[in-house]
Design an enzyme around this catalytic site. Structure first.
Site, PDB file in Angstrom:
ATOM      1  N   LYS A   1     -81.326 -58.253 -41.389  1.00 14.63           N
ATOM      2  CA  LYS A   1     -82.404 -57.734 -42.228  1.00 14.63           C
ATOM      3  C   LYS A   1     -83.411 -58.842 -42.480  1.00 14.63           C
ATOM      4  CE  LYS A   1     -82.364 -59.765 -45.598  1.00 14.63           C
ATOM      5  NZ  LYS A   1     -82.478 -61.236 -45.855  1.00 14.63           N
TER       6      LYS A   1
ATOM      7  N   TYR B   1     -83.263 -55.948 -50.636  1.00 14.26           N
ATOM      8  CA  TYR B   1     -81.980 -55.532 -51.221  1.00 14.26           C
ATOM      9  C   TYR B   1     -82.206 -54.612 -52.415  1.00 14.26           C
ATOM     10  CZ  TYR B   1     -79.382 -59.062 -48.546  1.00 14.26           C
ATOM     11  OH  TYR B   1     -78.809 -59.796 -47.541  1.00 14.26           O
TER      12      TYR B   1
HETATM   13  P1  NAD Z   1     -81.872 -70.343 -40.642  1.00 16.63           P
HETATM   14  O1  NAD Z   1     -83.197 -70.999 -40.694  1.00 16.63           O
HETATM   15  O2  NAD Z   1     -80.720 -71.057 -41.262  1.00 16.63           O
HETATM   16  O3  NAD Z   1     -81.482 -70.002 -39.129  1.00 16.63           O
HETATM   17  C1  NAD Z   1     -82.411 -69.542 -38.197  1.00 16.63           C
HETATM   18  C2  NAD Z   1     -81.966 -69.972 -36.808  1.00 16.63           C
HETATM   19  O4  NAD Z   1     -82.964 -69.576 -35.871  1.00 16.63           O
HETATM   20  C3  NAD Z   1     -81.808 -71.495 -36.664  1.00 16.63           C
HETATM   21  O5  NAD Z   1     -80.628 -71.780 -35.981  1.00 16.63           O
HETATM   22  C4  NAD Z   1     -83.013 -71.896 -35.817  1.00 16.63           C
HETATM   23  O6  NAD Z   1     -82.741 -73.023 -35.002  1.00 16.63           O
HETATM   24  C5  NAD Z   1     -83.222 -70.650 -34.974  1.00 16.63           C
HETATM   25  N1  NAD Z   1     -84.587 -70.567 -34.447  1.00 16.63           N
HETATM   26  C6  NAD Z   1     -84.890 -70.222 -33.183  1.00 16.63           C
HETATM   27  N2  NAD Z   1     -86.206 -70.247 -32.992  1.00 16.63           N
HETATM   28  C7  NAD Z   1     -86.768 -70.620 -34.152  1.00 16.63           C
HETATM   29  C8  NAD Z   1     -88.112 -70.841 -34.575  1.00 16.63           C
HETATM   30  N3  NAD Z   1     -89.145 -70.645 -33.753  1.00 16.63           N
HETATM   31  N4  NAD Z   1     -88.322 -71.234 -35.848  1.00 16.63           N
HETATM   32  C9  NAD Z   1     -87.299 -71.392 -36.706  1.00 16.63           C
HETATM   33  N5  NAD Z   1     -85.996 -71.208 -36.351  1.00 16.63           N
HETATM   34  C10 NAD Z   1     -85.736 -70.822 -35.095  1.00 16.63           C
HETATM   35  O7  NAD Z   1     -82.042 -68.893 -41.292  1.00 16.63           O
HETATM   36  P2  NAD Z   1     -80.913 -67.919 -41.835  1.00 16.63           P
HETATM   37  O8  NAD Z   1     -80.834 -68.046 -43.307  1.00 16.63           O
HETATM   38  O9  NAD Z   1     -79.666 -68.090 -41.051  1.00 16.63           O
HETATM   39  O10 NAD Z   1     -81.598 -66.490 -41.545  1.00 16.63           O
HETATM   40  C11 NAD Z   1     -81.626 -65.926 -40.245  1.00 16.63           C
HETATM   41  C12 NAD Z   1     -81.765 -64.401 -40.371  1.00 16.63           C
HETATM   42  O11 NAD Z   1     -80.634 -63.889 -41.060  1.00 16.63           O
HETATM   43  C13 NAD Z   1     -82.986 -63.952 -41.183  1.00 16.63           C
HETATM   44  O12 NAD Z   1     -83.522 -62.786 -40.622  1.00 16.63           O
HETATM   45  C14 NAD Z   1     -82.426 -63.646 -42.563  1.00 16.63           C
HETATM   46  O13 NAD Z   1     -83.153 -62.656 -43.254  1.00 16.63           O
HETATM   47  C15 NAD Z   1     -81.029 -63.155 -42.219  1.00 16.63           C
HETATM   48  N6  NAD Z   1     -80.066 -63.419 -43.287  1.00 16.63           N
HETATM   49  C16 NAD Z   1     -79.305 -62.383 -43.720  1.00 16.63           C
HETATM   50  C17 NAD Z   1     -78.381 -62.577 -44.729  1.00 16.63           C
HETATM   51  C18 NAD Z   1     -77.527 -61.437 -45.184  1.00 16.63           C
HETATM   52  O14 NAD Z   1     -76.837 -61.587 -46.189  1.00 16.63           O
HETATM   53  N7  NAD Z   1     -77.497 -60.313 -44.490  1.00 16.63           N
HETATM   54  C19 NAD Z   1     -78.245 -63.842 -45.292  1.00 16.63           C
HETATM   55  C20 NAD Z   1     -79.023 -64.889 -44.820  1.00 16.63           C
HETATM   56  C21 NAD Z   1     -79.934 -64.667 -43.813  1.00 16.63           C
END
Ligand code: NAD
Length: 325
Positions: free
Chosen positions: A96, A181
């Site tokens: 999401k 949410y």
């Molecule tokens: P994060 O920044 O920790 O991870 C993102 C990943 O994408 C990193 O490994 C990064 O290296 C990679 N990536 C690839 N290309 C990229 C670019 N051009 N710029 C930036 N990063 C790039 O983020 P996250 O918190 O893990 O979130 C990722 C997704 O998961 C989002 O869509 C977020 O909304 C979702 N999320 C959902 C929940 C949930 O509870 N369902 C919780 C956290 C995050």
């Protein structure tokens, strides 16, 4: 299953949750960082042949050990990688918010339909017992019809250089990230689709939040006459779901995080186990594929929220009441 994007959520929640799954396991990864490839390969015994980067991603089509691709990338990349995964013939779980616009969500649904693969969105709370109880109490009118919902989610965001503050990668600010949410909660507590929305924006740090929303307030009107008021913000921590009905009330707080929910009703505390909802969600998706049934948290469900998100932005910008298509 292959995880795409090995950031915070994939590393700390999804990979551990997959270790407990009954019906799926981690068989591949997609990462642009060679050091992560090495570490994950060792930790989860993933062979080199099952590790891809963003250039080699489409070769995943040839890998019979990967049936599901789970997109955990920044929001602005969800549509592209969901569509590429579908074209590679893989079922898709996408985090999401589903994407950053209604148009993208529609393209993702069409691509999955054309490829004959299933699509599900990471709405893990549909598999969490306290939130399921809130659905039962509200939709089942256990305390009579739901009249007023207050649902809010926000947190104090740190690092000013992160993708969450970059419009192209995030699509929007707090609303896209965590406000979603609260939209979900208002919808699954009432069991209704909102007709219209009014909204207001507050921005206290126009430098940090140059590109995306910091704080938004909105009010939804539902067909039954139920109303929902919500706040989302990147300025402070807020996390609650409160619903008041004709003959009682119920609330969750914490409601949406993954450190364990708590709840109570006008009749006393809720007593449900703390589980790993991500594990249940992933196993359920396998069941959807095996039994060819739709996911409760389908692409269509993600699209409905995106229509509301676009309406909230429009309402905040214009000051008008916006009808939701
Ligand atoms: P994060 O920044 O920790 O991870 C993102 C990943 O994408 C990193 O490994 C990064 O290296 C990679 N990536 C690839 N290309 C990229 C670019 N051009 N710029 C930036 N990063 C790039 O983020 P996250 O918190 O893990 O979130 C990722 C997704 O998961 C989002 O869509 C977020 O909304 C979702 N999320 C959902 C929940 C949930 O509870 N369902 C919780 C956290 C995050």
């Amino acid at each position: 299953m292959a995880l795409v994007g090995l950031g915070y959520y994939a590393t700390n929640q999804l990979a551990p949750a997959l270790q407990q799954a009954q019906r799926c396991r981690l068989t591949g990864i997609v990462t642009g960082t060679p050091a992560k490839a090495d570490a994950w390969s060792q930790q989860y015994a993933i062979p080199r042949s099952h590790i891809y980067n963003y250039e080699t991603f489409d070769q995943i089509a040839e890998n019979p050990d990967i049936d599901i691709v789970y997109i955990v990338l920044p929001n602005g990349m969800h549509a592209e990688y969901t569509i590429r995964a579908a074209q590679a013939g893989k079922h898709v779980l996408c985090e999401k918010p589903m994407a950053v616009s209604v148009q993208e969500c529609e393209a993702m649904i069409a691509a999955c339909r054309e490829a004959g693969v299933k699509l599900s969105i990471g709405y893990r709370l549909h598999f969490e017992p306290h939130n399921r109880e809130a659905m039962r109490l509200g939709q089942g009118q256990v305390f009579g019809a739901v009249k007023v919902v207050e649902a809010s989610f926000g947190f104090r965001i740190g690092n000013p250089d992160q993708w969450r503050l970059d419009k192209e990668l995030a699509g929007g600010g707090a609303l896209m990230d965590v406000g979603i949410y609260a939209i979900q909660a208002a919808r699954y507590v009432t069991g209704e689709e909102p007709l219209s929305v009014t909204a207001q924006e507050a921005k206290t740090d126009p430098v940090k939040f140059r590109e995306v929303d910091e704080t938004l307030f909105w009010q939804l009107e539902f067909p039954s006459g139920a109303v929902a008021a919500s706040t989302t913000t990147y300025a402070a921590n807020v996390e609650r779901l409160f619903a008041t009905c004709e003959r009682g009330w119920f609330e969750l707080g914490p409601a949406y995080g993954y450190d364990g929910q708590r709840g109570r009703t006008s009749q006393g505390p809720m007593d449900f186990p703390i589980i790993t909802e991500q594990t249940l969600q992933m196993d359920d998706f396998v069941d959807c594929i095996v039994n060819d049934r739709p996911s409760e948290v389908s692409g269509e469900e993600g699209l409905r929220d995106m229509k509301i998100i676009e309406a909230i932005y429009r309402a905040a910008e214009t000051g008008d009441k916006v009808m939701i298509a």
